[in-house]
Design a protein around this motif. Structure first.
Motif, mmCIF file in Angstrom:
data_model
loop_
_atom_site.group_PDB
_atom_site.id
_atom_site.type_symbol
_atom_site.label_atom_id
_atom_site.label_comp_id
_atom_site.label_asym_id
_atom_site.label_seq_id
_atom_site.Cartn_x
_atom_site.Cartn_y
_atom_site.Cartn_z
ATOM 1 N N GLY A 120 0.737 -1.240 0.088
ATOM 2 C CA GLY A 120 0.194 -0.073 -0.124
ATOM 3 C C GLY A 120 0.778 1.272 0.022
ATOM 4 N N GLU A 121 0.213 2.276 0.340
ATOM 5 C CA GLU A 121 0.700 3.847 0.057
ATOM 6 C C GLU A 121 0.746 4.262 1.602
ATOM 7 O OE1 GLU A 121 0.131 8.119 -1.427
ATOM 8 O OE2 GLU A 121 -1.464 6.352 -2.113
ATOM 9 N N VAL A 122 2.141 4.841 1.885
ATOM 10 C CA VAL A 122 2.142 5.484 3.134
ATOM 11 C C VAL A 122 1.223 6.780 3.284
ATOM 12 C CG1 VAL A 122 3.720 6.540 4.964
ATOM 13 C CG2 VAL A 122 4.583 4.620 3.538
ATOM 14 N N VAL A 123 0.495 7.024 4.017
ATOM 15 C CA VAL A 123 -0.388 8.347 4.148
ATOM 16 C C VAL A 123 -0.448 8.938 5.336
ATOM 17 C CG1 VAL A 123 -2.095 7.348 2.535
ATOM 18 C CG2 VAL A 123 -2.278 6.831 4.694
ATOM 19 N N ALA A 124 0.220 8.344 6.528
ATOM 20 C CA ALA A 124 0.667 9.172 7.681
ATOM 21 C C ALA A 124 1.868 8.386 8.410
ATOM 22 C CB ALA A 124 -0.759 8.858 8.632
ATOM 23 N N VAL A 125 2.629 9.220 8.945
ATOM 24 C CA VAL A 125 3.791 8.878 9.346
ATOM 25 C C VAL A 125 3.869 9.318 11.106
ATOM 26 C CG1 VAL A 125 6.353 9.085 9.280
ATOM 27 C CG2 VAL A 125 5.030 9.045 7.229
ATOM 28 N N GLY A 126 4.394 8.330 11.800
ATOM 29 C CA GLY A 126 4.733 8.703 13.383
ATOM 30 C C GLY A 126 5.737 9.651 13.364
ATOM 31 N N SER A 127 5.997 10.175 14.737
ATOM 32 C CA SER A 127 7.040 11.288 15.045
ATOM 33 C C SER A 127 8.227 10.649 14.816
ATOM 34 C CB SER A 127 6.585 11.964 16.173
ATOM 35 O OG SER A 127 6.718 11.067 17.302
ATOM 36 N N GLU A 128 8.712 9.288 15.268
ATOM 37 C CA GLU A 128 9.783 8.723 15.304
ATOM 38 C C GLU A 128 10.066 7.928 13.874
ATOM 39 O OE1 GLU A 128 9.846 6.250 18.807
ATOM 40 O OE2 GLU A 128 9.400 7.824 20.123
ATOM 41 N N VAL A 129 9.492 7.961 12.913
ATOM 42 C CA VAL A 129 9.565 7.456 11.853
ATOM 43 C C VAL A 129 10.467 8.180 10.850
ATOM 44 C CG1 VAL A 129 8.581 6.258 9.798
ATOM 45 C CG2 VAL A 129 7.608 5.949 12.061
ATOM 46 N N SER A 130 11.619 7.781 10.484
ATOM 47 C CA SER A 130 12.275 8.613 9.136
ATOM 48 C C SER A 130 13.019 7.777 8.155
ATOM 49 C CB SER A 130 13.698 9.120 10.002
ATOM 50 O OG SER A 130 14.232 7.993 10.593
ATOM 51 N N SER A 131 12.608 6.546 8.174
ATOM 52 C CA SER A 131 12.875 5.535 7.249
ATOM 53 C C SER A 131 11.935 5.459 5.963
ATOM 54 C CB SER A 131 13.026 4.226 7.577
ATOM 55 O OG SER A 131 11.864 3.725 8.447
ATOM 56 N N LEU A 132 10.491 5.898 6.053
ATOM 57 C CA LEU A 132 9.658 5.942 5.150
ATOM 58 C C LEU A 132 9.114 7.207 4.943
ATOM 59 C CD1 LEU A 132 7.731 2.727 6.358
ATOM 60 C CD2 LEU A 132 9.365 3.050 4.414
ATOM 61 N N GLN A 133 8.623 7.544 3.835
ATOM 62 C CA GLN A 133 7.958 9.044 3.338
ATOM 63 C C GLN A 133 6.500 8.827 2.855
ATOM 64 O OE1 GLN A 133 10.103 11.408 3.933
ATOM 65 N NE2 GLN A 133 11.920 10.001 4.303
ATOM 66 N N LEU A 134 5.804 9.846 3.083
ATOM 67 C CA LEU A 134 4.408 10.001 2.741
ATOM 68 C C LEU A 134 4.153 9.739 1.125
ATOM 69 C CD1 LEU A 134 3.388 13.218 4.376
ATOM 70 C CD2 LEU A 134 2.420 10.666 4.881
ATOM 71 N N GLY A 135 3.603 8.837 0.711
ATOM 72 C CA GLY A 135 3.138 8.659 -0.661
ATOM 73 C C GLY A 135 4.019 7.445 -1.296
#
Length: 377
Positions: A120-135
Motif C-alpha cells: 500500500g501507500e504511506v499516508v501518515a507517519v509517526g513522529s519517530e519514523v524517518s525511514s519511510l516517506q508520505l506517498g
C-alpha cells in the motif's frame, strides 16, 4: 480514532493535518481520499474493513465500517492496495490451536481486523519514523490489512520493488520471510557449495513455492514434493526434480539431502533423518496436524530434543519480521526475478471464500485480496 484535523488544501485527494487524541497531540500528515475525509473538527474518518468479534470459521467474518486507525510514534498508516491470505490468518481467525490465543486473546480476538501481508501507500507517519516517506509504495506486515487502511511498524515495511505489481508485492512478505530465513538457517545463502541438494516438502504452497525459487536462485539443486497437478508450476519456479507425494515416498528413494525444508509436517522424524546427509539440516516451517491445544507446535519441540545430539541439526523456525530481510526479498525480485505465484484474487467481500479455498489444500502459491482494486498496478 482520528479526532481533530483541518484541511490544508483540497484536490481529488485532501492532505490534512491530523492531531490524534491518543498520541499526546502529536502532529501527523495524512493524505486520504476526499470521499472518506471529513473536514468537520471532531468528526471521525471511517473505512471499510473485514472484522470478527469471536473465533470461528470464515462465517464469523463480516464487512463493516469502522474508524481509521491511528499510527503510534514508530508506525505508519497505509492506504491498502492488496493484502495476502495465509495460514497465519486462518489460525488467528479460528483461535486454533488454542495455544495461539496466548498472543491473540484468550476468549475473543484482540485484533478484530484480520490480515498481515500488505502492499500500500504511506499516508501518515509517526513522529519517530524517518525511514519511510508520505506517498511511498511499500510492502510488508501490517496489523489488520483486510481493510482500506492499516497501521504497521516502520520496521516491518520496505519499499516495494517496481518489478512487482501491487498484487504480487501484497502477498510476498509473510511467506517470503519464512522461506528466506528458513534457507538462511540451512546455509542456503550466498555461499552455497556446488551440488548442494535441497528437498522442499510442500513445494507448491505459499512458503514452499518461494523457497523453491530462492534456493534455485542461490545455486542449490532443488527437489520438490508436491501434487501431480502442480508439477509444471513447481518446475517452472526452478525445481530440478519433482516428486508426487500421492504416488511416491520422497524419503524412501535412497537419496540424501544437505537440507530438508518440511512445510507439510506429516513425515516421521526417523524418515526425515534417514534422507539427510550425516551433517545435514532439517528445517521445520509448518504443520497443520495435531490436536486443538498445541496443533503442529508440539511435534517440532519433540524433534528438537531428539536431535540435540549427533551431527544432524534441527531448526524449529521462528520468523522475525524486519525491514532488512524485506529489502533482501525486494532485491531478489529486482535482481533475481523472484515472483510470488498468485493462485487467485478476491475483493474484501470475498475474504471468507478465499480462506475456505486456502483450507481446502487446492491453492498453489498465494491468494490476494484486492482492497482498492481499481488502483492495483
Amino acid at each position: 480514532m482520528l479526532r481533530h484535523y483541518r484541511t490544508v488544501y483540497s484536490t481529488s485527494y485532501r492532505t490534512v493535518y491530523v492531531i490524534a487524541g491518543d498520541m499526546s497531540h502529536e502532529r501527523l500528515m495524512m493524505s486520504v481520499p476526499s470521499e472518506v475525509a471529513s473536514v468537520d473538527r471532531g468528526q471521525g474518518v471511517e473505512m471499510t474493513a473485514v472484522t470478527h468479534d469471536r473465533y470461528g470459521p470464515p462465517a464469523v467474518l463480516r464487512v463493516s465500517s469502522m474508524a481509521v486507525p491511528s499510527p503510534r510514534r514508530n508506525e505508519v498508516l497505509l492506504r491498502v492496495s492488496t493484502a495476502g491470505v495465509s495460514r497465519g490468518v486462518w489460525h488467528m481467525m479460528t483461535g486454533l490451536p488454542r495455544l495461539v490465543r496466548v498472543a491473540s486473546g484468550l476468549r475473543r480476538p484482540r485484533q478484530n481486523v484480520p490480515g498481515m501481508d500488505v502492499c500500500g501507500e504511506v499516508v501518515a507517519v509517526g513522529s519517530e519514523v524517518s525511514s519511510l516517506q508520505l506517498g511511498q509504495r511499500v510492502f510488508g506486515i501490517a496489523r489488520g490489512s483486510f481493510a482500506e487502511y492499516a497501521v504497521a511498524k516502520a520496521s516491518h515495511l520496505a519499499p516495494a520493488p517496481v518489478e512487482l505489481d501491487d498484487t504480487e508485492a501484497g502477498v510476498l512478505a509473510e511467506s517470503g520471510l519464512t522461506a528466506l530465513q528458513a534457507l538462511d538457517r540451512g546455509g542456503i545463502d550466498g555461499t552455497v557449495r556446488p551440488g548442494t541438494r535441497v528437498l522442499i516438502i510442500g513445494a507448491s504452497g505459499g512458503v514452499g513455492s518461494l523457497a523453491v525459487q530462492i534456493a534455485a536462485l542461490r545455486g542449490a539443486d532443488v527437489t520438490a514434493v508436491c501434487g501431480d497437478s502442480k508439477r509444471n508450476l513447481v518446475e517452472s519456479l526452478g525445481a530440478a526434480r519433482t516428486i508426487d507425494y500421492r504416488s511416491e515416498d520422497a524419503l524412501a528413494q535412497g537419496e540424501r539431502y544437505d537440507v530438508i525444508l518440511d512445510g507439510a509436517g506429516g513425515a516421521s522424524l526417523n524418515a526425515l533423518r534417514g534422507a539427510l546427509v550425516p551433517r545435514g539440516t532439517l528445517i521445520f516451517v509448518g504443520n497443520e496436524s495435531g490436536g486443538t491445544w498445541t496443533g503442529g507446535y508440539g511435534r517440532p519441540f519433540a524433534y528438537q530434543l531428539r536431535m540435540a545430539w549427533g551431527g544432524q541439526r534441527f531448526v524449529n523456525l521462528l520468523v522475525r519480521t524486519n525491514s532488512a530481510d524485506l529489502v533482501r526479498l525486494a532485491d531478489l525480485a529486482s535482481q533475481g526475478g523472484l515472483r510470488p505465484h498468485v493462485h487467485a484474487s478476491y475483493p474484501l467481500s470475498g475474504v471468507p471464500t478465499a480462506l475456505e479455498e486456502l483450507a481446502s489444500g487446492a491453492v498453489a502459491g498465494k491468494i490476494a485480496i484486492h482492497v482498492n482494486e481499481q488502483e492495483n498496478r
